[in-house]
Design a protein around this motif. Structure first.
Motif, PDB file in Angstrom:
ATOM      1  N   SER A 256       0.827  -1.203   0.000  1.00  0.00           N
ATOM      2  CA  SER A 256       0.000   0.000   0.000  1.00  0.00           C
ATOM      3  C   SER A 256       0.864   1.257   0.000  1.00  0.00           C
ATOM      4  CB  SER A 256      -0.940   0.007   1.207  1.00  0.00           C
ATOM      5  OG  SER A 256      -0.209   0.153   2.396  1.00  0.00           O
ATOM      6  N   ILE A 257       0.298   2.327  -0.548  1.00  0.00           N
ATOM      7  CA  ILE A 257       0.984   3.613  -0.616  1.00  0.00           C
ATOM      8  C   ILE A 257       0.100   4.650   0.052  1.00  0.00           C
ATOM      9  CG2 ILE A 257       1.887   5.399  -2.149  1.00  0.00           C
ATOM     10  CD1 ILE A 257       2.501   3.185  -4.161  1.00  0.00           C
ATOM     11  N   ASP A 258       0.653   5.296   1.074  1.00  0.00           N
ATOM     12  CA  ASP A 258      -0.061   6.315   1.825  1.00  0.00           C
ATOM     13  C   ASP A 258       0.197   7.691   1.209  1.00  0.00           C
ATOM     14  OD1 ASP A 258      -1.475   7.174   4.399  1.00  0.00           O
ATOM     15  OD2 ASP A 258       0.390   8.342   4.465  1.00  0.00           O
ATOM     16  N   VAL A 259      -0.853   8.441   0.979  1.00  0.00           N
ATOM     17  CA  VAL A 259      -0.725   9.771   0.374  1.00  0.00           C
ATOM     18  C   VAL A 259       0.188  10.666   1.212  1.00  0.00           C
ATOM     19  CG1 VAL A 259      -1.974  11.855  -0.283  1.00  0.00           C
ATOM     20  CG2 VAL A 259      -2.946   9.618  -0.782  1.00  0.00           C
ATOM     21  N   GLY A 260       0.082  10.594   2.512  1.00  0.00           N
ATOM     22  CA  GLY A 260       0.932  11.403   3.387  1.00  0.00           C
ATOM     23  C   GLY A 260       2.403  11.069   3.226  1.00  0.00           C
ATOM     24  N   ALA A 261       2.713   9.797   3.030  1.00  0.00           N
ATOM     25  CA  ALA A 261       4.108   9.397   2.825  1.00  0.00           C
ATOM     26  C   ALA A 261       4.638   9.928   1.500  1.00  0.00           C
ATOM     27  CB  ALA A 261       4.238   7.882   2.876  1.00  0.00           C
ATOM     28  N   VAL A 262       3.802   9.909   0.479  1.00  0.00           N
ATOM     29  CA  VAL A 262       4.213  10.446  -0.825  1.00  0.00           C
ATOM     30  C   VAL A 262       4.478  11.945  -0.704  1.00  0.00           C
ATOM     31  CG1 VAL A 262       3.499  10.841  -3.207  1.00  0.00           C
ATOM     32  CG2 VAL A 262       3.023   8.644  -2.106  1.00  0.00           C
ATOM     33  N   ARG A 263       3.596  12.637   0.003  1.00  0.00           N
ATOM     34  CA  ARG A 263       3.829  14.076   0.236  1.00  0.00           C
ATOM     35  C   ARG A 263       5.142  14.297   0.970  1.00  0.00           C
ATOM     36  NH1 ARG A 263      -2.067  14.742   2.118  1.00  0.00           N
ATOM     37  NH2 ARG A 263      -3.112  15.178   0.159  1.00  0.00           N
ATOM     38  N   TRP A 264       5.427  13.459   1.975  1.00  0.00           N
ATOM     39  CA  TRP A 264       6.680  13.578   2.726  1.00  0.00           C
ATOM     40  C   TRP A 264       7.871  13.426   1.782  1.00  0.00           C
ATOM     41  CZ3 TRP A 264      10.899  10.467   3.512  1.00  0.00           C
ATOM     42  CH2 TRP A 264      11.776  10.852   4.517  1.00  0.00           C
ATOM     43  N   TRP A 265       7.820  12.428   0.880  1.00  0.00           N
ATOM     44  CA  TRP A 265       8.917  12.232  -0.071  1.00  0.00           C
ATOM     45  C   TRP A 265       9.102  13.446  -0.967  1.00  0.00           C
ATOM     46  CZ3 TRP A 265      12.883   9.110  -0.204  1.00  0.00           C
ATOM     47  CH2 TRP A 265      12.832   7.923   0.522  1.00  0.00           C
ATOM     48  N   PHE A 266       8.008  14.083  -1.395  1.00  0.00           N
ATOM     49  CA  PHE A 266       8.111  15.269  -2.236  1.00  0.00           C
ATOM     50  C   PHE A 266       8.744  16.437  -1.495  1.00  0.00           C
ATOM     51  CE2 PHE A 266       4.826  13.361  -5.070  1.00  0.00           C
ATOM     52  CZ  PHE A 266       5.562  13.444  -6.236  1.00  0.00           C
ATOM     53  N   ASP A 267       8.658  16.452  -0.170  1.00  0.00           N
ATOM     54  CA  ASP A 267       9.260  17.519   0.623  1.00  0.00           C
ATOM     55  C   ASP A 267      10.749  17.308   0.883  1.00  0.00           C
ATOM     56  OD1 ASP A 267       6.905  18.941   0.802  1.00  0.00           O
ATOM     57  OD2 ASP A 267       6.346  18.092   2.754  1.00  0.00           O
ATOM     58  N   GLN A 268      11.284  16.142   0.505  1.00  0.00           N
ATOM     59  CA  GLN A 268      12.690  15.849   0.743  1.00  0.00           C
ATOM     60  C   GLN A 268      13.571  16.492  -0.330  1.00  0.00           C
ATOM     61  OE1 GLN A 268      13.291  14.453   3.772  1.00  0.00           O
ATOM     62  NE2 GLN A 268      11.075  14.743   3.755  1.00  0.00           N
ATOM     63  N   ARG A 269      14.859  16.596  -0.026  1.00  0.00           N
ATOM     64  CA  ARG A 269      15.804  17.149  -0.996  1.00  0.00           C
ATOM     65  C   ARG A 269      15.822  16.317  -2.269  1.00  0.00           C
ATOM     66  NH1 ARG A 269      20.105  16.591   3.048  1.00  0.00           N
ATOM     67  NH2 ARG A 269      20.964  15.324   1.406  1.00  0.00           N
ATOM     68  N   GLN A 270      16.186  16.943  -3.359  1.00  0.00           N
ATOM     69  CA  GLN A 270      16.240  16.267  -4.657  1.00  0.00           C
ATOM     70  C   GLN A 270      17.156  15.047  -4.604  1.00  0.00           C
ATOM     71  OE1 GLN A 270      14.319  17.091  -7.378  1.00  0.00           O
ATOM     72  NE2 GLN A 270      15.057  15.154  -8.190  1.00  0.00           N
ATOM     73  N   GLU A 271      18.258  15.130  -3.881  1.00  0.00           N
ATOM     74  CA  GLU A 271      19.198  14.008  -3.782  1.00  0.00           C
ATOM     75  C   GLU A 271      18.517  12.780  -3.179  1.00  0.00           C
ATOM     76  OE1 GLU A 271      21.388  17.814  -3.765  1.00  0.00           O
ATOM     77  OE2 GLU A 271      19.867  17.034  -2.431  1.00  0.00           O
ATOM     78  N   ALA A 272      17.690  12.980  -2.166  1.00  0.00           N
ATOM     79  CA  ALA A 272      16.981  11.867  -1.527  1.00  0.00           C
ATOM     80  C   ALA A 272      15.961  11.267  -2.486  1.00  0.00           C
ATOM     81  CB  ALA A 272      16.305  12.338  -0.247  1.00  0.00           C
ATOM     82  N   ARG A 273      15.252  12.109  -3.204  1.00  0.00           N
ATOM     83  CA  ARG A 273      14.260  11.610  -4.168  1.00  0.00           C
ATOM     84  C   ARG A 273      14.946  10.854  -5.304  1.00  0.00           C
ATOM     85  NH1 ARG A 273      12.221  16.912  -3.653  1.00  0.00           N
ATOM     86  NH2 ARG A 273      12.647  17.288  -5.840  1.00  0.00           N
TER      87      ARG A 273
END
Length: 76
Positions: free
Chosen positions: A42-59
């Motif tokens: 499963s994929i949680d919308v909040g987790a996806v939002r958290w990933w989008f808030d991370q630095r480009q290097e992390a993504r």
């Protein structure tokens, strides 16, 4: 038996959340790190939002990966 420190990056906090990467290190210094391409679960919308808030290097670090089964076999 040796102790292992384990770090999972996931798309949520539920038991069936998709695992994006597995990192592990033993106390004697052996390390393992792998990114899972197209993880199942499963994929949680909040987790996806958290990933989008991370630095480009992390993504970027989790964009390329290996098939889930291959990663689990290597980790085992």
């Amino acid at each position: 038996m040796e102790h292992v420190v384990l770090d999972l990056e996931t798309f949520g906090v539920l038991l069936d959340s998709a695992v994006v990467s597995i990192a592990a290190e033993t106390l004697s210094g052996m390390t393992f790190y792998a990114v899972i391409a197209e993880p199942t679960g499963s994929i949680d919308v909040g987790a996806v939002r958290w990933w989008f808030d991370q630095r480009q290097e992390a993504r970027d670090a989790v964009k390329s990966g290996q098939p889930e089964r291959d990663v689990l076999v290597m980790f085992a």
